[in-house]
Structures are given as structure tokens and as C-alpha cells.
Write a protein that holds these residues in place. Structure first.
Motif, PDB file in Angstrom:
ATOM      1  N   ALA A  25       2.924  10.521   1.907  1.00  0.00           N
ATOM      2  CA  ALA A  25       3.934  11.397   2.641  1.00  0.00           C
ATOM      3  C   ALA A  25       3.892  11.577   3.655  1.00  0.00           C
ATOM      4  N   ALA A  26       5.438  11.280   4.551  1.00  0.00           N
ATOM      5  CA  ALA A  26       5.476  11.399   6.208  1.00  0.00           C
ATOM      6  C   ALA A  26       5.221  13.322   6.053  1.00  0.00           C
ATOM      7  N   ASP A  27       5.195  13.726   5.465  1.00  0.00           N
ATOM      8  CA  ASP A  27       5.096  15.823   5.459  1.00  0.00           C
ATOM      9  C   ASP A  27       4.167  15.968   5.152  1.00  0.00           C
ATOM     10  N   THR A  28       2.664  15.256   4.946  1.00  0.00           N
ATOM     11  CA  THR A  28       1.618  15.423   4.694  1.00  0.00           C
ATOM     12  C   THR A  28       0.518  15.605   5.929  1.00  0.00           C
ATOM     13  N   GLY A  29       0.758  15.136   6.879  1.00  0.00           N
ATOM     14  CA  GLY A  29       0.207  14.880   8.297  1.00  0.00           C
ATOM     15  C   GLY A  29      -0.623  13.208   7.850  1.00  0.00           C
ATOM     16  N   MET A  30      -1.231  13.024   7.457  1.00  0.00           N
ATOM     17  CA  MET A  30      -1.700  11.969   6.562  1.00  0.00           C
ATOM     18  C   MET A  30      -1.507  10.108   7.300  1.00  0.00           C
ATOM     19  N   LEU A  31       0.158  10.576   7.557  1.00  0.00           N
ATOM     20  CA  LEU A  31       0.749   9.164   7.393  1.00  0.00           C
ATOM     21  C   LEU A  31       0.304   8.046   8.600  1.00  0.00           C
ATOM     22  N   GLU A  32       0.376   8.767   9.500  1.00  0.00           N
ATOM     23  CA  GLU A  32       0.726   8.200  11.008  1.00  0.00           C
ATOM     24  C   GLU A  32      -1.652   7.043  10.187  1.00  0.00           C
ATOM     25  N   GLU A  33      -2.318   8.179  10.341  1.00  0.00           N
ATOM     26  CA  GLU A  33      -3.198   7.615  10.440  1.00  0.00           C
ATOM     27  C   GLU A  33      -3.791   6.723   9.522  1.00  0.00           C
ATOM     28  N   ASP A  34      -3.241   7.019   7.759  1.00  0.00           N
ATOM     29  CA  ASP A  34      -2.822   5.734   6.813  1.00  0.00           C
ATOM     30  C   ASP A  34      -2.551   4.355   7.678  1.00  0.00           C
ATOM     31  N   ILE A  35      -1.166   4.750   7.754  1.00  0.00           N
ATOM     32  CA  ILE A  35      -1.237   3.007   8.209  1.00  0.00           C
ATOM     33  C   ILE A  35      -1.874   2.555   9.259  1.00  0.00           C
ATOM     34  N   ALA A  36      -2.433   3.945  10.108  1.00  0.00           N
ATOM     35  CA  ALA A  36      -3.269   3.185  11.562  1.00  0.00           C
ATOM     36  C   ALA A  36      -4.311   2.094  10.657  1.00  0.00           C
ATOM     37  N   GLN A  37      -4.964   2.721   9.849  1.00  0.00           N
ATOM     38  CA  GLN A  37      -5.942   2.778   9.417  1.00  0.00           C
ATOM     39  C   GLN A  37      -5.845   0.675   8.082  1.00  0.00           C
ATOM     40  N   ILE A  38      -5.193   1.192   7.689  1.00  0.00           N
ATOM     41  CA  ILE A  38      -4.423  -0.355   6.944  1.00  0.00           C
ATOM     42  C   ILE A  38      -3.663  -1.639   6.892  1.00  0.00           C
ATOM     43  N   ALA A  39      -2.929  -1.271   8.548  1.00  0.00           N
ATOM     44  CA  ALA A  39      -2.461  -2.044   8.666  1.00  0.00           C
ATOM     45  C   ALA A  39      -3.051  -3.767   8.810  1.00  0.00           C
ATOM     46  N   VAL A  40      -3.441  -4.439   8.236  1.00  0.00           N
ATOM     47  CA  VAL A  40      -4.456  -5.458   9.025  1.00  0.00           C
ATOM     48  C   VAL A  40      -3.375  -6.608   8.292  1.00  0.00           C
ATOM     49  N   ALA A  41      -4.203  -8.027   8.883  1.00  0.00           N
ATOM     50  CA  ALA A  41      -4.107  -9.277   8.744  1.00  0.00           C
ATOM     51  C   ALA A  41      -4.050  -8.811   6.990  1.00  0.00           C
ATOM     52  N   GLY A  42      -2.998  -9.294   5.790  1.00  0.00           N
ATOM     53  CA  GLY A  42      -2.542  -9.264   4.896  1.00  0.00           C
ATOM     54  C   GLY A  42      -1.952  -8.745   3.989  1.00  0.00           C
ATOM     55  N   LEU A  43      -1.774  -7.435   4.591  1.00  0.00           N
ATOM     56  CA  LEU A  43      -0.685  -6.371   4.884  1.00  0.00           C
ATOM     57  C   LEU A  43       0.923  -6.482   4.269  1.00  0.00           C
ATOM     58  N   ASP A  44       1.711  -7.367   3.637  1.00  0.00           N
ATOM     59  CA  ASP A  44       2.882  -6.924   3.307  1.00  0.00           C
ATOM     60  C   ASP A  44       3.900  -6.386   3.575  1.00  0.00           C
ATOM     61  N   MET A  45       3.285  -4.721   2.686  1.00  0.00           N
ATOM     62  CA  MET A  45       4.290  -3.662   3.036  1.00  0.00           C
ATOM     63  C   MET A  45       3.591  -2.416   2.889  1.00  0.00           C
ATOM     64  N   VAL A  46       4.336  -1.641   3.625  1.00  0.00           N
ATOM     65  CA  VAL A  46       4.334  -0.395   3.685  1.00  0.00           C
ATOM     66  C   VAL A  46       4.559   0.615   2.659  1.00  0.00           C
ATOM     67  N   PHE A  47       4.687   1.054   1.352  1.00  0.00           N
ATOM     68  CA  PHE A  47       5.489   1.867   0.306  1.00  0.00           C
ATOM     69  C   PHE A  47       5.578   3.617   0.935  1.00  0.00           C
ATOM     70  N   VAL A  91       1.226  -0.881   0.095  1.00  0.00           N
ATOM     71  CA  VAL A  91       0.017  -0.254  -0.429  1.00  0.00           C
ATOM     72  C   VAL A  91       0.805   1.289   0.246  1.00  0.00           C
ATOM     73  N   ARG A  92       1.042   1.952  -0.815  1.00  0.00           N
ATOM     74  CA  ARG A  92       1.699   3.494  -1.129  1.00  0.00           C
ATOM     75  C   ARG A  92       0.604   4.399  -0.058  1.00  0.00           C
ATOM     76  N   THR A  93       0.961   4.307   0.351  1.00  0.00           N
ATOM     77  CA  THR A  93       0.649   6.245   2.226  1.00  0.00           C
ATOM     78  C   THR A  93       0.676   7.461   1.397  1.00  0.00           C
TER      79      THR A  93
END
Length: 291
Positions: A73-95, A69-71
Motif C-alpha cells: 500500500a501507498a502508506d507503507t513506504g514500499m510502493l515506489e520500490e515495488d513498482i520500480a522492481q516489477i515494471a518489466v515487459a509482460g506486466l499488464d497491471m499494478v494492483f 501484481v499486487r504491490t
């Protein structure tokens, strides 16, 4: 990590395209929360991507693609919430797009570790999309920030962020970005067991250009690339793959060298070419990429 020759982008708000990507014969699906998603649709994209990951994870399909999953960028203020929402079983990599600073990767590593413990998840890897001059410059140190980083991808698309940041031209032959391609590849190898894939080729109708650029990229050491349409799969696999004749030759090297080694010999000639331990290791490495 498996070799990824084809990583197919799919916008996180387009269910039809995501399903098509999952069904395609690609090595990895790359669900997108960033550039292909409008700002007011980010929350919807997170939800749709999470559901797509879960559906694929729960399927009985045996040949499941690697899930990235491409999140944002770090400087957008959205990255932390992106990861919190898509970190589920079956995710192999955050891009991570526009990767530039080692400290950002350390924060991502800490968040992932916390979520993995909380949710009982397998270890989630990090991939880097290098799209700026400072990202290229810092690449080695970014990779060294955490052992989770297993992949780098240089943003080589025509008129993309890296070209804009460098202020350079663009051509299929690629001399304008040769240094950036070479440095990211070198840093990836020097920093650890990190594979490198090239960026997208934006012109869907230029199959010849895609082949030329991909072969150039492969000759440098890239093992594949991100793609934007299933029609690019066959060309990319051909460009980054190994021909049967080449594979047969390397199998011959392994066979003949190991036979000679049993007799105490570590330098032989095959097809009028010197073969010693260096060539033997190269043959073993290339054979491993197709197994």
C-alpha cells in the motif's frame, strides 16, 4: 481491457504456487507482494515476481493470462520500490491495495510513465483494491485521478480489512456490504470504462457459499472476482458467466431488432417482451463480454 472473471492470487515468494497459477485456466494471474509476503521477504518477492513475469512474457504460449501484481500500500513506504522492481515487459497491471487517495494514484501514474519511457514498456494499467471506508467514499475521485485505472476490486473477504474498518458483520448473502459493493460499482461506471470484480471468498471448502455470493455479486454488475485457489475457478466462471440459453436470446434480439431497424422500426416484441434501442444495446453489451 479484457473481461476478468477469475484473477488468481499467488504469493510472490512461492515459486511453485506462482507456476501453478500461471498454468491454471484463469483470466489473470495476480502475483502478490503484500499480505502473503513476510516483511523480511519483500525484496526476495520482488525479484521472484519479476522473474516470473519475464519468463511468462518470453514464453511461446498463445493463451497467456493477463498479468497483475499486487504491490504494498501507498502508506507503507514500499510502493515506489515495488513498482520500480516489477515494471518489466509482460506486466499488464499494478494492483494497489488499500487505495484511498487520488494523489497516490497520480504519483503512481507519474512513476509508471517515467519507467515506461526509460525501459521501452507498453502502457501499464492500474487496478484498485478498495478495502476501507475512506476508499469506498473516495472511489469516484480516485478513479478520476488517472486514465490508467481500468479495474476496481472491493475487499469483501470475511474478516478482511474492509469488514474490520466498517465494524460490520459478514454473511454469504452480503447485506452488510451491499452499500459498499453498490457504490464502488456505480463509481466505477460513472468515472469511466472501469470494470469491477469482487474480492476473495476465503472458505475453500464452502463451494455452495462461493456460488451464492458470486451470483449475488454478478446480479449487481460485477464481472468476476479474485480467487485464492484453482478449485474456485469453475464455480466463479459459472456464476459470472452467461448461460447458452441467455446468449441465444440476446443474439435473437440483435438479429430481429437489426432486421426491424432496416425497415424503419425501432420497437418490436420478442417473446412477449418489448425490445427497443435500450434492450438492443444491452444485448450487444452482454454478447461482447463472451467474445
Amino acid at each position: 481491457m479484457r473481461i476478468i472473471r477469475t484473477a488468481l492470487f499467488a504469493p510472490g515468494t512461492n515459486q511453485k504456487v506462482m507456476a501453478k497459477a500461471v498454468a491454471s485456466p484463469v483470466d489473470a494471474v495476480l502475483f502478490d507482494l503484500e499480505d502473503s509476503v513476510a516483511l523480511d521477504s519483500k525484496a526476495l518477492a520482488r525479484q521472484m515476481v519479476r522473474e516470473a513475469i519475464t519468463e511468462l512474457h518470453n514464453s511461446t504460449r498463445e493463451d497467456k493470462p493477463y498479468v497483475m501484481v499486487r504491490t504494498n500500500a501507498a502508506d507503507t513506504g514500499m510502493l515506489e520500490e515495488d513498482i520500480a522492481q516489477i515494471a518489466v515487459a509482460g506486466l499488464d497491471m499494478v494492483f494497489i491495495p488499500k487505495a484511498e487517495q487520488p494523489d497516490d494514484m497520480k504519483k503512481i501514474d507519474q512513476q509508471l510513465e517515467s519507467l515506461e519511457k526509460e525501459r521501452g514498456l507498453n502502457r501499464i494499467a492500474i487496478g484498485l483494491q478498495i478495502e476501507s471506508a475512506i476508499g469506498v467514499y473516495n472511489c469516484y475521485n480516485i478513479i478520476k485521478a488517472t486514465s490508467r485505472i481500468q479495474l476496481t476490486s472491493l475487499g469483501t473477504a470475511q474478516d478482511g480489512d474492509l469488514q474490520n474498518d466498517l465494524g460490520c458483520g459478514w454473511s454469504v448473502d452480503g447485506p452488510e456490504m451491499l452499500y459498499a459493493r453498490s457504490k464502488v460499482l456505480l463509481d466505477s461506471k460513472a468515472a469511466g470504462n472501469v470494470i469491477s470484480i469482487d474480492g476473495v471468498f476465503a472458505d475453500l471448502n464452502d463451494e455452495e457459499g462461493l456460488m451464492i455470493e458470486s451470483k449475488m455479486s454478478a446480479s449487481l454488475g460485477y464481472v468476476g472476482r479474485t480467487i485464492i485457489h484453482p478449485k474456485q475457478i469453475a464455480i466463479v466462471e459459472q456464476a459470472y458467466g452467461i448461460t447458452q440459453a441467455t446468449l441465444d436470446y440476446y443474439h435473437l434480439i440483435v438479429k430481429e431488432f437489426e432486421a426491424a431497424e432496416q425497415k424503419g422500426v425501432a420497437a418490436i416484441t420478442i417473446n412477449n417482451k418489448l425490445v427497443d434501442y435500450a434492450m438492443y444495446r444491452q444485448a450487444k453489451r452482454l454478447i461482447s463480454t463472451v467474445q
